[in-house]
Scaffold this motif. Sequence first.
Motif, PDB file in Angstrom:
ATOM      1  N   SER A 157       8.807  43.082 -13.747  1.00 42.68           N
ATOM      2  CA  SER A 157       9.421  44.151 -14.538  1.00 42.68           C
ATOM      3  C   SER A 157      10.881  44.361 -14.133  1.00 42.68           C
ATOM      4  N   ALA A 158      11.204  44.196 -12.862  1.00 39.80           N
ATOM      5  CA  ALA A 158      12.597  44.300 -12.403  1.00 39.80           C
ATOM      6  C   ALA A 158      13.428  43.173 -13.011  1.00 39.80           C
ATOM      7  N   TYR A 159      12.864  41.990 -13.091  1.00 36.36           N
ATOM      8  CA  TYR A 159      13.552  40.849 -13.696  1.00 36.36           C
ATOM      9  C   TYR A 159      13.818  41.116 -15.183  1.00 36.36           C
ATOM     10  N   ARG A 160      12.799  41.566 -15.883  1.00 37.75           N
ATOM     11  CA  ARG A 160      12.941  41.832 -17.323  1.00 37.75           C
ATOM     12  C   ARG A 160      13.950  42.951 -17.598  1.00 37.75           C
ATOM     13  N   ALA A 161      14.060  43.892 -16.647  1.00 36.37           N
ATOM     14  CA  ALA A 161      15.003  44.996 -16.815  1.00 36.37           C
ATOM     15  C   ALA A 161      16.411  44.597 -16.386  1.00 36.37           C
ATOM     16  N   GLY A 162      16.575  43.388 -15.868  1.00 34.67           N
ATOM     17  CA  GLY A 162      17.894  42.929 -15.439  1.00 34.67           C
ATOM     18  C   GLY A 162      18.341  43.531 -14.113  1.00 34.67           C
ATOM     19  N   SER A 163      17.401  44.037 -13.343  1.00 32.54           N
ATOM     20  CA  SER A 163      17.735  44.654 -12.050  1.00 32.54           C
ATOM     21  C   SER A 163      18.125  43.595 -11.019  1.00 32.54           C
ATOM     22  N   VAL A 164      18.733  44.053  -9.960  1.00 27.63           N
ATOM     23  CA  VAL A 164      19.100  43.162  -8.861  1.00 27.63           C
ATOM     24  C   VAL A 164      17.812  42.667  -8.194  1.00 27.63           C
ATOM     25  N   LEU A 165      17.752  41.391  -7.915  1.00 27.23           N
ATOM     26  CA  LEU A 165      16.537  40.784  -7.359  1.00 27.23           C
ATOM     27  C   LEU A 165      16.720  40.339  -5.905  1.00 27.23           C
ATOM     28  N   GLU A 166      17.602  41.010  -5.205  1.00 29.81           N
ATOM     29  CA  GLU A 166      17.870  40.667  -3.805  1.00 29.81           C
ATOM     30  C   GLU A 166      16.602  40.764  -2.961  1.00 29.81           C
ATOM     31  N   ALA A 167      15.828  41.803  -3.164  1.00 22.16           N
ATOM     32  CA  ALA A 167      14.582  41.969  -2.397  1.00 22.16           C
ATOM     33  C   ALA A 167      13.600  40.852  -2.724  1.00 22.16           C
ATOM     34  N   TYR A 168      13.545  40.470  -4.003  1.00 21.14           N
ATOM     35  CA  TYR A 168      12.646  39.372  -4.394  1.00 21.14           C
ATOM     36  C   TYR A 168      13.038  38.075  -3.696  1.00 21.14           C
ATOM     37  N   VAL A 169      14.322  37.784  -3.686  1.00 20.88           N
ATOM     38  CA  VAL A 169      14.800  36.550  -3.062  1.00 20.88           C
ATOM     39  C   VAL A 169      14.412  36.528  -1.584  1.00 20.88           C
ATOM     40  N   ARG A 170      14.530  37.660  -0.909  1.00 22.61           N
ATOM     41  CA  ARG A 170      14.155  37.739   0.509  1.00 22.61           C
ATOM     42  C   ARG A 170      12.638  37.632   0.684  1.00 22.61           C
ATOM     43  N   LEU A 171      11.885  38.367  -0.131  1.00 23.36           N
ATOM     44  CA  LEU A 171      10.431  38.418   0.043  1.00 23.36           C
ATOM     45  C   LEU A 171       9.706  37.141  -0.360  1.00 23.36           C
ATOM     46  N   ARG A 172      10.289  36.360  -1.248  1.00 25.36           N
ATOM     47  CA  ARG A 172       9.591  35.120  -1.645  1.00 25.36           C
ATOM     48  C   ARG A 172       9.513  34.117  -0.503  1.00 25.36           C
ATOM     49  N   GLU A 173      10.296  34.368   0.548  1.00 26.21           N
ATOM     50  CA  GLU A 173      10.209  33.526   1.752  1.00 26.21           C
ATOM     51  C   GLU A 173       9.105  34.018   2.698  1.00 26.21           C
ATOM     52  N   LEU A 174       8.445  35.114   2.340  1.00 27.22           N
ATOM     53  CA  LEU A 174       7.351  35.701   3.125  1.00 27.22           C
ATOM     54  C   LEU A 174       7.771  35.965   4.582  1.00 27.22           C
ATOM     55  N   PRO A 175       8.893  36.668   4.757  1.00 26.55           N
ATOM     56  CA  PRO A 175       9.463  36.800   6.103  1.00 26.55           C
ATOM     57  C   PRO A 175       8.658  37.635   7.092  1.00 26.55           C
ATOM     58  N   GLU A 176       7.903  38.598   6.635  1.00 27.13           N
ATOM     59  CA  GLU A 176       7.181  39.466   7.570  1.00 27.13           C
ATOM     60  C   GLU A 176       5.771  38.971   7.892  1.00 27.13           C
ATOM     61  N   LEU A 177       5.376  37.865   7.309  1.00 29.74           N
ATOM     62  CA  LEU A 177       4.021  37.379   7.577  1.00 29.74           C
ATOM     63  C   LEU A 177       3.992  36.619   8.902  1.00 29.74           C
ATOM     64  N   GLU A 178       3.210  37.140   9.815  1.00 31.40           N
ATOM     65  CA  GLU A 178       3.012  36.500  11.107  1.00 31.40           C
ATOM     66  C   GLU A 178       1.637  36.901  11.628  1.00 31.40           C
ATOM     67  N   ASN A 179       1.141  36.096  12.536  1.00 29.17           N
ATOM     68  CA  ASN A 179      -0.180  36.437  13.075  1.00 29.17           C
ATOM     69  C   ASN A 179      -0.064  37.678  13.945  1.00 29.17           C
ATOM     70  N   ALA A 180      -0.994  38.569  13.768  1.00 30.81           N
ATOM     71  CA  ALA A 180      -0.977  39.847  14.485  1.00 30.81           C
ATOM     72  C   ALA A 180      -1.699  39.724  15.816  1.00 30.81           C
ATOM     73  N   PRO A 181      -1.149  40.315  16.874  1.00 28.79           N
ATOM     74  CA  PRO A 181      -1.787  40.229  18.187  1.00 28.79           C
ATOM     75  C   PRO A 181      -3.233  40.731  18.213  1.00 28.79           C
ATOM     76  N   GLU A 182      -3.536  41.749  17.411  1.00 29.69           N
ATOM     77  CA  GLU A 182      -4.912  42.276  17.412  1.00 29.69           C
ATOM     78  C   GLU A 182      -5.912  41.276  16.833  1.00 29.69           C
ATOM     79  N   TRP A 183      -5.426  40.258  16.146  1.00 35.88           N
ATOM     80  CA  TRP A 183      -6.317  39.233  15.594  1.00 35.88           C
ATOM     81  C   TRP A 183      -6.780  38.253  16.655  1.00 35.88           C
ATOM     82  N   LEU A 184      -6.153  38.248  17.812  1.00 33.31           N
ATOM     83  CA  LEU A 184      -6.506  37.273  18.841  1.00 33.31           C
ATOM     84  C   LEU A 184      -7.933  37.416  19.321  1.00 33.31           C
ATOM     85  N   ASP A 185      -8.520  38.593  19.184  1.00 37.38           N
ATOM     86  CA  ASP A 185      -9.914  38.783  19.612  1.00 37.38           C
ATOM     87  C   ASP A 185     -10.913  38.325  18.568  1.00 37.38           C
ATOM     88  N   ILE A 186     -10.451  38.014  17.388  1.00 35.84           N
ATOM     89  CA  ILE A 186     -11.362  37.671  16.291  1.00 35.84           C
ATOM     90  C   ILE A 186     -11.772  36.213  16.385  1.00 35.84           C
TER      91      ILE A 186
END
Length: 148
Positions: free
Chosen positions: A119-148
Motif C-alpha cells: 500500500s505504501a508503494y501504491r501510494a507513492g510513499s518513500v520505501l526506505e524502510a522496505y529497502v532496509r527490511l527486505r534484507e531481514l537485518p534483525e533476524l538472528e538466532n535468539a539466545p533463549e533458543w539455545l535450550d530448545i
Amino acid sequence: MGKLEAVLSDRSSVRSGSARLVPLLACVDAAHAEELQHRQETFHDRAQLTRPLMRLMDDDGWQRRLTTLGVELAEANRAWRSIGLAPVHNGAAHARQFAHWLQLNRARLVDHVRDAFISAYRAGSVLEAYVRLRELPELENAPEWLDI
C-alpha cells in the motif's frame, strides 16, 4: 612415593568421574545429583556407580548422553541450573541451523515484507524502510533458543 601417586591419581579419577556424573544424574534426579556433588571428596570407589551410568560418563558427547537418558536439552539445562551447574549449549551448531532455516525461508519472509509495504508503494510513499527490511537485518538466532 609411586604408590602414593597411584592412590592420588585413582582418587582424582574417581572425583573426575563423579564430577562428570553429576550433570547426568541431575537430568534424572536433581536431589541425588546434589548429594553426589557434595560427597565427591569422600567418594572412593568407582565401582559404587552402576555400569550403565559409567558408560554414560565415559561418553564425551552431551547430546548422546541426553538422548540415551531420554532427556531434552532444555530439561537438562534446567536441572543443571538448579544445582548450580552451567548449562550446555552448542552455539555453533545452533547458528548453523538458524542460517540454514533462514536460507530456506528467505524468499517467503521477503514476500511478507513486500506485502506489508504494497500500500505504501501504491501510494507513492518513500520505501526506505522496505529497502532496509527486505534484507531481514534483525533476524538472528535468539539466545533463549539455545535450550530448545
